[in-house]
Write a protein that holds these residues in place. Sequence first.
Motif, PDB file in Angstrom:
ATOM      1  N   ASN A   1       0.818  -1.214   0.000  1.00 55.39           N
ATOM      2  CA  ASN A   1       0.000   0.000   0.000  1.00 55.39           C
ATOM      3  C   ASN A   1       0.853   1.267   0.000  1.00 55.39           C
ATOM      4  OD1 ASN A   1      -2.541  -1.111  -0.234  1.00 55.39           O
ATOM      5  ND2 ASN A   1      -2.988  -1.075   1.953  1.00 55.39           N
ATOM      6  N   CYS A   2       1.908   1.264  -0.788  1.00 56.64           N
ATOM      7  CA  CYS A   2       2.716   2.467  -0.968  1.00 56.64           C
ATOM      8  C   CYS A   2       2.266   3.192  -2.232  1.00 56.64           C
ATOM      9  CB  CYS A   2       4.198   2.123  -1.061  1.00 56.64           C
ATOM     10  SG  CYS A   2       4.895   1.559   0.510  1.00 56.64           S
ATOM     11  N   ARG A   3       2.339   4.495  -2.211  1.00 56.63           N
ATOM     12  CA  ARG A   3       1.849   5.298  -3.333  1.00 56.63           C
ATOM     13  C   ARG A   3       2.564   4.930  -4.634  1.00 56.63           C
ATOM     14  NH1 ARG A   3       2.042  11.853  -3.347  1.00 56.63           N
ATOM     15  NH2 ARG A   3       0.755  12.252  -5.188  1.00 56.63           N
ATOM     16  N   PHE A   4       3.859   4.674  -4.533  1.00 56.25           N
ATOM     17  CA  PHE A   4       4.636   4.163  -5.661  1.00 56.25           C
ATOM     18  C   PHE A   4       5.486   3.007  -5.167  1.00 56.25           C
ATOM     19  CE2 PHE A   4       3.981   8.677  -6.566  1.00 56.25           C
ATOM     20  CZ  PHE A   4       3.422   8.624  -7.842  1.00 56.25           C
ATOM     21  N   GLY A   5       5.681   2.007  -6.022  1.00 53.17           N
ATOM     22  CA  GLY A   5       6.554   0.899  -5.698  1.00 53.17           C
ATOM     23  C   GLY A   5       7.994   1.233  -6.052  1.00 53.17           C
ATOM     24  N   LEU A   6       8.762   0.225  -6.441  1.00 55.51           N
ATOM     25  CA  LEU A   6      10.176   0.414  -6.739  1.00 55.51           C
ATOM     26  C   LEU A   6      10.358   1.456  -7.838  1.00 55.51           C
ATOM     27  CD1 LEU A   6      13.117  -0.457  -6.314  1.00 55.51           C
ATOM     28  CD2 LEU A   6      12.717  -2.269  -8.004  1.00 55.51           C
ATOM     29  N   ARG A   7      11.210   2.449  -7.548  1.00 56.38           N
ATOM     30  CA  ARG A   7      11.476   3.524  -8.507  1.00 56.38           C
ATOM     31  C   ARG A   7      12.972   3.543  -8.818  1.00 56.38           C
ATOM     32  NH1 ARG A   7      12.418   9.508  -8.177  1.00 56.38           N
ATOM     33  NH2 ARG A   7      11.396  10.481  -9.969  1.00 56.38           N
ATOM     34  N   LEU A   8      13.314   3.144 -10.018  1.00 54.81           N
ATOM     35  CA  LEU A   8      14.679   3.224 -10.512  1.00 54.81           C
ATOM     36  C   LEU A   8      14.702   4.257 -11.616  1.00 54.81           C
ATOM     37  CD1 LEU A   8      15.524  -0.594 -10.807  1.00 54.81           C
ATOM     38  CD2 LEU A   8      15.763   0.894  -8.803  1.00 54.81           C
ATOM     39  N   VAL A   9      15.233   5.434 -11.302  1.00 57.51           N
ATOM     40  CA  VAL A   9      15.265   6.517 -12.284  1.00 57.51           C
ATOM     41  C   VAL A   9      16.342   6.194 -13.320  1.00 57.51           C
ATOM     42  CG1 VAL A   9      15.505   9.008 -12.589  1.00 57.51           C
ATOM     43  CG2 VAL A   9      14.501   8.092 -10.498  1.00 57.51           C
ATOM     44  N   ASN A  10      16.116   6.590 -14.582  1.00 58.64           N
ATOM     45  CA  ASN A  10      17.040   6.179 -15.640  1.00 58.64           C
ATOM     46  C   ASN A  10      18.430   6.770 -15.509  1.00 58.64           C
ATOM     47  OD1 ASN A  10      16.524   8.786 -16.429  1.00 58.64           O
ATOM     48  ND2 ASN A  10      15.436   8.250 -18.307  1.00 58.64           N
ATOM     49  N   ASP A  11      18.623   7.751 -14.614  1.00 55.42           N
ATOM     50  CA  ASP A  11      19.985   8.252 -14.400  1.00 55.42           C
ATOM     51  C   ASP A  11      20.696   7.522 -13.257  1.00 55.42           C
ATOM     52  OD1 ASP A  11      18.719   9.322 -12.177  1.00 55.42           O
ATOM     53  OD2 ASP A  11      19.263  11.399 -12.590  1.00 55.42           O
ATOM     54  N   ALA A  12      20.039   6.518 -12.655  1.00 54.45           N
ATOM     55  CA  ALA A  12      20.730   5.654 -11.686  1.00 54.45           C
ATOM     56  C   ALA A  12      21.686   4.735 -12.436  1.00 54.45           C
ATOM     57  CB  ALA A  12      19.714   4.853 -10.888  1.00 54.45           C
ATOM     58  N   ASP A  13      22.553   4.045 -11.697  1.00 56.38           N
ATOM     59  CA  ASP A  13      23.488   3.096 -12.317  1.00 56.38           C
ATOM     60  C   ASP A  13      22.740   1.789 -12.562  1.00 56.38           C
ATOM     61  OD1 ASP A  13      25.597   1.586 -13.175  1.00 56.38           O
ATOM     62  OD2 ASP A  13      26.774   1.751 -11.334  1.00 56.38           O
ATOM     63  N   ILE A  14      21.853   1.812 -13.546  1.00 59.13           N
ATOM     64  CA  ILE A  14      20.930   0.709 -13.781  1.00 59.13           C
ATOM     65  C   ILE A  14      21.674  -0.600 -14.041  1.00 59.13           C
ATOM     66  CG2 ILE A  14      19.081  -0.137 -15.265  1.00 59.13           C
ATOM     67  CD1 ILE A  14      18.279   2.205 -13.469  1.00 59.13           C
ATOM     68  N   THR A  15      22.791  -0.537 -14.746  1.00 56.73           N
ATOM     69  CA  THR A  15      23.554  -1.746 -15.062  1.00 56.73           C
ATOM     70  C   THR A  15      23.964  -2.493 -13.806  1.00 56.73           C
ATOM     71  OG1 THR A  15      24.416  -0.717 -17.073  1.00 56.73           O
ATOM     72  CG2 THR A  15      25.619  -2.626 -16.223  1.00 56.73           C
ATOM     73  N   ASN A  16      24.225  -1.768 -12.739  1.00 64.58           N
ATOM     74  CA  ASN A  16      24.728  -2.375 -11.513  1.00 64.58           C
ATOM     75  C   ASN A  16      23.697  -2.416 -10.393  1.00 64.58           C
ATOM     76  OD1 ASN A  16      27.527  -3.009 -12.247  1.00 64.58           O
ATOM     77  ND2 ASN A  16      27.707  -0.794 -12.536  1.00 64.58           N
ATOM     78  N   ILE A  17      22.437  -2.247 -10.731  1.00 62.71           N
ATOM     79  CA  ILE A  17      21.351  -2.457  -9.772  1.00 62.71           C
ATOM     80  C   ILE A  17      20.700  -3.795 -10.098  1.00 62.71           C
ATOM     81  CG2 ILE A  17      19.146  -1.645  -8.878  1.00 62.71           C
ATOM     82  CD1 ILE A  17      19.967   1.186  -9.602  1.00 62.71           C
ATOM     83  N   LYS A  18      20.740  -4.705  -9.150  1.00 60.17           N
ATOM     84  CA  LYS A  18      20.103  -6.006  -9.310  1.00 60.17           C
ATOM     85  C   LYS A  18      18.903  -6.064  -8.375  1.00 60.17           C
ATOM     86  CE  LYS A  18      23.638  -6.979 -11.892  1.00 60.17           C
ATOM     87  NZ  LYS A  18      23.507  -6.843 -13.368  1.00 60.17           N
ATOM     88  N   TYR A  19      17.770  -6.539  -8.875  1.00 61.87           N
ATOM     89  CA  TYR A  19      16.567  -6.539  -8.051  1.00 61.87           C
ATOM     90  C   TYR A  19      15.649  -7.684  -8.443  1.00 61.87           C
ATOM     91  CZ  TYR A  19      14.577  -3.975 -12.085  1.00 61.87           C
ATOM     92  OH  TYR A  19      14.173  -3.586 -13.336  1.00 61.87           O
ATOM     93  N   ASN A  20      14.967  -8.232  -7.448  1.00 53.75           N
ATOM     94  CA  ASN A  20      14.041  -9.339  -7.667  1.00 53.75           C
ATOM     95  C   ASN A  20      13.420  -9.697  -6.321  1.00 53.75           C
ATOM     96  OD1 ASN A  20      12.664 -11.512  -8.835  1.00 53.75           O
ATOM     97  ND2 ASN A  20      14.459 -12.206 -10.000  1.00 53.75           N
ATOM     98  N   SER A  21      12.440 -10.570  -6.358  1.00 56.08           N
ATOM     99  CA  SER A  21      11.855 -11.182  -5.152  1.00 56.08           C
ATOM    100  C   SER A  21      11.245 -10.149  -4.215  1.00 56.08           C
ATOM    101  CB  SER A  21      12.914 -12.010  -4.408  1.00 56.08           C
ATOM    102  OG  SER A  21      13.441 -13.010  -5.254  1.00 56.08           O
ATOM    103  N   GLN A  22      10.529  -9.191  -4.777  1.00 58.58           N
ATOM    104  CA  GLN A  22       9.712  -8.270  -3.982  1.00 58.58           C
ATOM    105  C   GLN A  22       8.260  -8.773  -3.987  1.00 58.58           C
ATOM    106  OE1 GLN A  22      12.959  -6.601  -3.404  1.00 58.58           O
ATOM    107  NE2 GLN A  22      12.587  -6.298  -5.575  1.00 58.58           N
ATOM    108  N   LEU A  23       7.523  -8.524  -2.914  1.00 60.54           N
ATOM    109  CA  LEU A  23       6.072  -8.718  -2.928  1.00 60.54           C
ATOM    110  C   LEU A  23       5.409  -7.354  -2.918  1.00 60.54           C
ATOM    111  CD1 LEU A  23       3.808 -11.199  -1.047  1.00 60.54           C
ATOM    112  CD2 LEU A  23       3.238  -8.769  -0.996  1.00 60.54           C
ATOM    113  N   TYR A  24       4.489  -7.151  -3.877  1.00 59.78           N
ATOM    114  CA  TYR A  24       3.749  -5.897  -3.986  1.00 59.78           C
ATOM    115  C   TYR A  24       2.283  -6.155  -3.664  1.00 59.78           C
ATOM    116  CZ  TYR A  24       7.790  -4.315  -6.753  1.00 59.78           C
ATOM    117  OH  TYR A  24       9.058  -3.988  -7.181  1.00 59.78           O
ATOM    118  N   TYR A  25       1.732  -5.289  -2.800  1.00 54.86           N
ATOM    119  CA  TYR A  25       0.311  -5.371  -2.493  1.00 54.86           C
ATOM    120  C   TYR A  25      -0.288  -3.971  -2.572  1.00 54.86           C
ATOM    121  CZ  TYR A  25      -4.132  -5.994  -0.139  1.00 54.86           C
ATOM    122  OH  TYR A  25      -5.476  -6.013   0.142  1.00 54.86           O
TER     123      TYR A  25
END
Length: 466
Positions: free
Chosen positions: A321-345
């Motif tokens: 129940n968060c207003r926005f979930g995971l936010r990865l802005v395109n100016d972040a170091d996207i290549t070196n951000i690894k993400y998975n296994s979140q539960l969203y409700y």
Amino acid sequence: MKLIKNLFLLLALGSVVLLSACHKTELLTLSQPVLQISAPITSDTLKGTIKGTLLSGKTYYFKSDITVNDGDTLQMQAGVKLIAIGDGKTYQTSPEIIVHGTFISLGTKDNPNYITVGNYTDLHSQAAAGNYANVFQGYWGGIVCSPSTTATATNAAPAGGDLIIKWTHLEMAGGPSGPNNDPAIYAQGDPRYIIYFGNIKKNFVLEDSWVFGSKDDAIRVVGGKINIMRNTFEICGQSGGEFFNMKSGTVGDIAYNMMIGAATNAIKASDSGSSGTQCNVNMYNNTIVNCGFRQTKSGRGGSINYEKAARGLVYNNLIVNCRFGLRLVNDADITNIKYNSQLYYGNSQTIVNQFNSADGVATFQSNDVHSTTPQQNNPLFISYDLNQFNYTASPGPLTAAQQPAYLVQVGSGNFRLQATSPAASKGKTDFQPLNLVTSTGTTASTVTLPGKDLGAYQIDGTGNQH
């Protein structure tokens, strides 16, 4: 002689059993002897330059700024209350703790410490009744940790010190800054944070503590080795601000935190500041509930945010129940951000549509638990109704007055998981924390390894202990 040999053998076997019984999800550092009492502080009123030990069971007060000089240490034993006397109206009447040396608060589970204001009990009662006007008053100026200007300019050792806080309540800072504050930290008149830490060479440990009621960001780190483990964050930021906001030079781990009711993001990482050391922070096994709704700026406010060349690992978080979930802005170091296994409700379609923030580049990953339908994948907390507030009618932004206490505080809620939770056994465990904090002995970190269940509370009782 044989009896003595047998006794030694039994003791040795007992030691082996004890060591093998240590839970495998903890990285344990064998502690050195408890810190010796240095310069016991017996006066109950603190002012000016201080160092030494605040003694267990005592209450201390400060009405004006107090300073720990470079090379000095101020230590709180277990069961200490440190009370700021202020009203939050001006910088003169909002005292702060200025730390150029080392500050240590070693509360315990049975005997926690408090760094708060005199009427904290009343303020908690007001918040529990949904009255937040005084909670956001910002009665004092928080803790500001940075090397002294002289030490930095001359490169004189030790050039600042560590901030080590365990089992401690930190509450209700945010008084306006003044001309005595470093303009590189605060513009004059800005609300101050509960904690500011800025020393790329030193350690910031926050473990098993409670953070409550800041006017803006609760904690901001501008460089340092961090370990933020098993804490509870509640209702911080009146109309903006994060629970934990990091800039360039910040490296470490944030895990097993219970976070409810942030104005903006629960956790934000940005490499802004150009320290020369990239902001690199792992965020795993956090429970993040009802965050982001008091931020009035469009597209802002939610759960976890990476931007401006920051990097890290993002696994095993409950984003609820968060207003926005995971936010990865395109100016972040996207290549070196690894993400998975979140539960969203989300209990409304508006929330579901923003599980991955629309102004970011995050996408669902193979082991995420999510749905396109509201009220699917309820994490089944032991006792908390996720649908008691209608986010369809009130999608945000909201004022604090529009948020009942149960949206921004733990209260009587129990956020541990039922055995049948869809978050059970969905955690990713085949990665390692950065574990970069170098403090040892009683100030060492206890890093909890990634858990098999999602969120801050593991079904086997490990993880967050609140």
